[in-house]
Design a protein around this motif. Structure first.
Motif, PDB file in Angstrom:
ATOM      1  N   ASP A  86     -12.094   3.733  -4.369  1.00 57.88           N
ATOM      2  CA  ASP A  86     -12.506   4.958  -3.687  1.00 57.88           C
ATOM      3  C   ASP A  86     -11.808   6.177  -4.268  1.00 57.88           C
ATOM      4  O   ASP A  86     -12.430   7.220  -4.490  1.00 57.88           O
ATOM      5  CB  ASP A  86     -12.228   4.841  -2.196  1.00 57.88           C
ATOM      6  N   ARG A  87     -10.510   6.046  -4.544  1.00 60.13           N
ATOM      7  CA  ARG A  87      -9.753   7.162  -5.105  1.00 60.13           C
ATOM      8  C   ARG A  87     -10.266   7.530  -6.494  1.00 60.13           C
ATOM      9  O   ARG A  87     -10.404   8.711  -6.824  1.00 60.13           O
ATOM     10  CB  ARG A  87      -8.281   6.794  -5.184  1.00 60.13           C
ATOM     11  N   VAL A  88     -10.539   6.513  -7.304  1.00 53.18           N
ATOM     12  CA  VAL A  88     -11.040   6.794  -8.641  1.00 53.18           C
ATOM     13  C   VAL A  88     -12.378   7.521  -8.556  1.00 53.18           C
ATOM     14  O   VAL A  88     -12.641   8.484  -9.294  1.00 53.18           O
ATOM     15  CB  VAL A  88     -11.170   5.491  -9.457  1.00 53.18           C
TER      16      VAL A  88
ATOM     17  N   GLU B 210      -4.458   2.812  -9.809  1.00 53.55           N
ATOM     18  CA  GLU B 210      -5.468   3.868  -9.768  1.00 53.55           C
ATOM     19  C   GLU B 210      -5.643   4.505 -11.152  1.00 53.55           C
ATOM     20  O   GLU B 210      -6.768   4.664 -11.651  1.00 53.55           O
ATOM     21  CB  GLU B 210      -5.070   4.936  -8.750  1.00 53.55           C
ATOM     22  N   THR B 211      -4.540   4.853 -11.778  1.00 54.94           N
ATOM     23  CA  THR B 211      -4.607   5.464 -13.097  1.00 54.94           C
ATOM     24  C   THR B 211      -5.235   4.526 -14.112  1.00 54.94           C
ATOM     25  O   THR B 211      -6.083   4.929 -14.929  1.00 54.94           O
ATOM     26  CB  THR B 211      -3.195   5.865 -13.562  1.00 54.94           C
TER      27      THR B 211
ATOM     28  N   ASP C 208       0.811  -1.221   0.000  1.00 52.44           N
ATOM     29  CA  ASP C 208       0.000   0.000   0.000  1.00 52.44           C
ATOM     30  C   ASP C 208       0.846   1.273   0.000  1.00 52.44           C
ATOM     31  O   ASP C 208       0.377   2.333   0.406  1.00 52.44           O
ATOM     32  CB  ASP C 208      -0.988   0.006   1.153  1.00 52.44           C
TER      33      ASP C 208
ATOM     34  N   THR D  72      -3.512   2.638   2.921  1.00 52.44           N
ATOM     35  CA  THR D  72      -4.695   1.938   3.426  1.00 52.44           C
ATOM     36  C   THR D  72      -4.874   2.004   4.924  1.00 52.44           C
ATOM     37  O   THR D  72      -5.985   1.858   5.424  1.00 52.44           O
ATOM     38  CB  THR D  72      -4.675   0.449   3.028  1.00 52.44           C
TER      39      THR D  72
ATOM     40  N   ARG E 283      -9.076   4.191 -13.578  1.00 52.67           N
ATOM     41  CA  ARG E 283      -9.771   5.408 -14.007  1.00 52.67           C
ATOM     42  C   ARG E 283      -9.872   5.462 -15.536  1.00 52.67           C
ATOM     43  O   ARG E 283     -10.945   5.723 -16.097  1.00 52.67           O
ATOM     44  CB  ARG E 283      -9.049   6.642 -13.484  1.00 52.67           C
TER      45      ARG E 283
ATOM     46  N   TRP F 101      -9.223   0.810  -1.819  1.00 54.54           N
ATOM     47  CA  TRP F 101      -8.649   2.160  -1.855  1.00 54.54           C
ATOM     48  C   TRP F 101      -8.630   2.689  -3.285  1.00 54.54           C
ATOM     49  O   TRP F 101      -8.977   3.850  -3.536  1.00 54.54           O
ATOM     50  CB  TRP F 101      -7.236   2.145  -1.288  1.00 54.54           C
ATOM     51  N   VAL F 102      -8.217   1.843  -4.244  1.00 57.72           N
ATOM     52  CA  VAL F 102      -8.165   2.278  -5.640  1.00 57.72           C
ATOM     53  C   VAL F 102      -9.548   2.716  -6.113  1.00 57.72           C
ATOM     54  O   VAL F 102      -9.703   3.789  -6.722  1.00 57.72           O
ATOM     55  CB  VAL F 102      -7.611   1.150  -6.536  1.00 57.72           C
TER      56      VAL F 102
ATOM     57  N   VAL G 295       0.837   1.726  -5.811  1.00 55.08           N
ATOM     58  CA  VAL G 295      -0.583   1.663  -6.174  1.00 55.08           C
ATOM     59  C   VAL G 295      -0.997   2.698  -7.215  1.00 55.08           C
ATOM     60  O   VAL G 295      -2.081   2.579  -7.802  1.00 55.08           O
ATOM     61  CB  VAL G 295      -1.484   1.802  -4.929  1.00 55.08           C
ATOM     62  N   GLU G 296      -0.152   3.692  -7.476  1.00 51.37           N
ATOM     63  CA  GLU G 296      -0.550   4.759  -8.390  1.00 51.37           C
ATOM     64  C   GLU G 296      -0.928   4.218  -9.769  1.00 51.37           C
ATOM     65  O   GLU G 296      -1.915   4.657 -10.373  1.00 51.37           O
ATOM     66  CB  GLU G 296       0.573   5.783  -8.542  1.00 51.37           C
TER      67      GLU G 296
END
Length: 394
Positions: free
Chosen positions: A246-248, A183-184, A174, A364, A187, A243-244, A179-180
């Motif tokens: 939620d961030r997106v 996430e990208t 985490d 996280t 999205r 987490w991914v 993790v970036e």
């Protein structure tokens, strides 16, 4: 080197030898040990490589050939060694950019260059206090403890156990640098499907990782943490996936309506042995019945596009999606992205500086990411405990 009680933390630096979970004493490491799995680099290497992977299990070559076709499909070449060469070079550049004069030694468990060669090279150069970065982010036997056993095995086999110390970077599942990319990728996949006219409820996100035996999963991570079913291995993947998503959703609100789940791939054990499920291809086959028109597979368990990604996802999962009539996207792994490479050097600097827990990056809040592994974590129930560096015995 200061004498170390081998019953506490064998083969450790003095700062880590006492067994504290987080090492807050700065350590002047001499070098970085990049520890990889290894892979064949030609058709003649494939079976010898697979013999190394399955050593001690008595698997005949004709059965190994059933797996070998994955490699033969790509000319007998696994991409993993080239990826680790690129990662080694990128790490050296980033370390130098930050003013760290630290050589990076690269060695593999199963193919050349072997860990034995890397450790002996370091020792010959006078670099005897090493910080290891194992190319796997999560807590389990195969992704953490087995590397620690490799370090102990190599130090014993080379008779360097009294000369060389090897500490290990904590599980980095985490860390934001890792993790970036996920996430990208998620999205962009959702945006692409929405742009093609697929409604959010018609999109499925599948976070995929390597399946492991259920018994190993239940024993993954520190024993004094209640991880729930699947142990630390499953809990860490679930936490990253949540987490991914939620961030997106923070920048793409439609993502809150997109369903997701954690799936597994690449199981290799006998049918009689329970492994983590469900399988990614099985789930893909069920998606039309759930009303899905598109699927994005996110290789959340993997650092780079090695064979399990190229074959099990880009080939088999893509074929399963085509058979199911689904639009398919496989999102990127971190690879040698600048954010990931910078994140690895952040993890190195944690140990160089002895950063306290509150100064360390994690997205996280799940915890369980220790500099010094706890007693009995990530046990392989079939093989029992073997000597392992960078953790309290057993």
């Amino acid at each position: 080197m200061t004498a170390i009680d081998p019953n506490v933390v064998p083969f450790a630096s003095p700062a880590a030898a006492g067994g504290a979970p987080i090492v807050t004493q700065p350590v002047a490491y001499d070098g970085i040990l990049l520890a990889g799995f290894g892979g064949p680099e030609g058709q003649d290497d494939v079976i010898p490589f697979l013999r190394n992977v399955t050593r001690g299990r008595g698997i005949p070559d004709e059965r190994l050939e059933e797996v070998a076709h994955h490699y033969r499909h790509f000319g007998g070449v696994s991409p993993i060694n080239a990826q680790n060469r690129a990662l080694k070079a990128a790490l050296e550049d980033e370390l130098a950019r930050r003013g760290h004069d630290l050589p990076v030694y690269w060695g593999n468990r199963n193919w050349t260059p072997y860990l034995e060669d890397a450790v002996q090279e370091a020792a010959a150069n006078g670099d005897t206090t090493l910080l290891a970065f194992a190319t796997s982010a999560y807590s389990s036997f195969s992704s953490c403890r087995q590397y620690r056993e490799d370090f102990a095995r190599v130090l014993e086999a080379t008779a360097l156990g009294d000369t060389v110390a090897i500490d290990k970077i904590r599980p980095f599942y985490d860390h934001p640098g890792f993790v970036e990319a996920f996430e990208t990728g998620v999205r962009e996949a959702i945006e692409g499907f929405l742009g093609d006219g697929v409604a959010p409820a018609g999109i499925q996100i599948l976070f995929s990782t390597h399946s492991i035996p259920t018994a190993d999963a239940e024993r993954s991570g520190a024993r004094d943490i209640d991880w729930g079913p699947g142990g630390g291995y499953a809990a860490q993947h679930e936490a990253v996936a949540a987490w991914v998503m939620d961030r997106v959703a923070q920048t793409l609100p439609a993502a809150r309506e997109v369903p997701w789940e954690l799936v597994y791939q690449s199981r290799s054990g006998p049918a009689s042995q329970p492994w983590l499920e469900p399988d990614v291809c099985d789930v893909i086959g069920e998606l039309p019945g759930r009303g899905r028109q598109a699927v994005a597979v996110v290789p959340v368990g993997f650092m780079s596009d090695h064979m399990e990604v190229l074959w099990d996802l880009d080939t088999e999962a893509a074929e399963a999606a085509e058979e199911a009539g689904l639009r398919f996207v496989r999102t990127p792994t971190p690879g040698v992205s600048p954010a990931f490479v910078a994140g690895i050097v952040d993890l190195i600097e944690e140990r160089l500086e002895g950063r306290p827990l509150e100064a360390r990056k994690a997205v996280t809040g799940l915890g369980g990411s220790f500099d010094v592994c706890r007693p009995g974590c990530c046990e392989n129930i079939r093989a029992g405990f073997k000597p392992a560096a960078a953790g309290i015995a057993p």
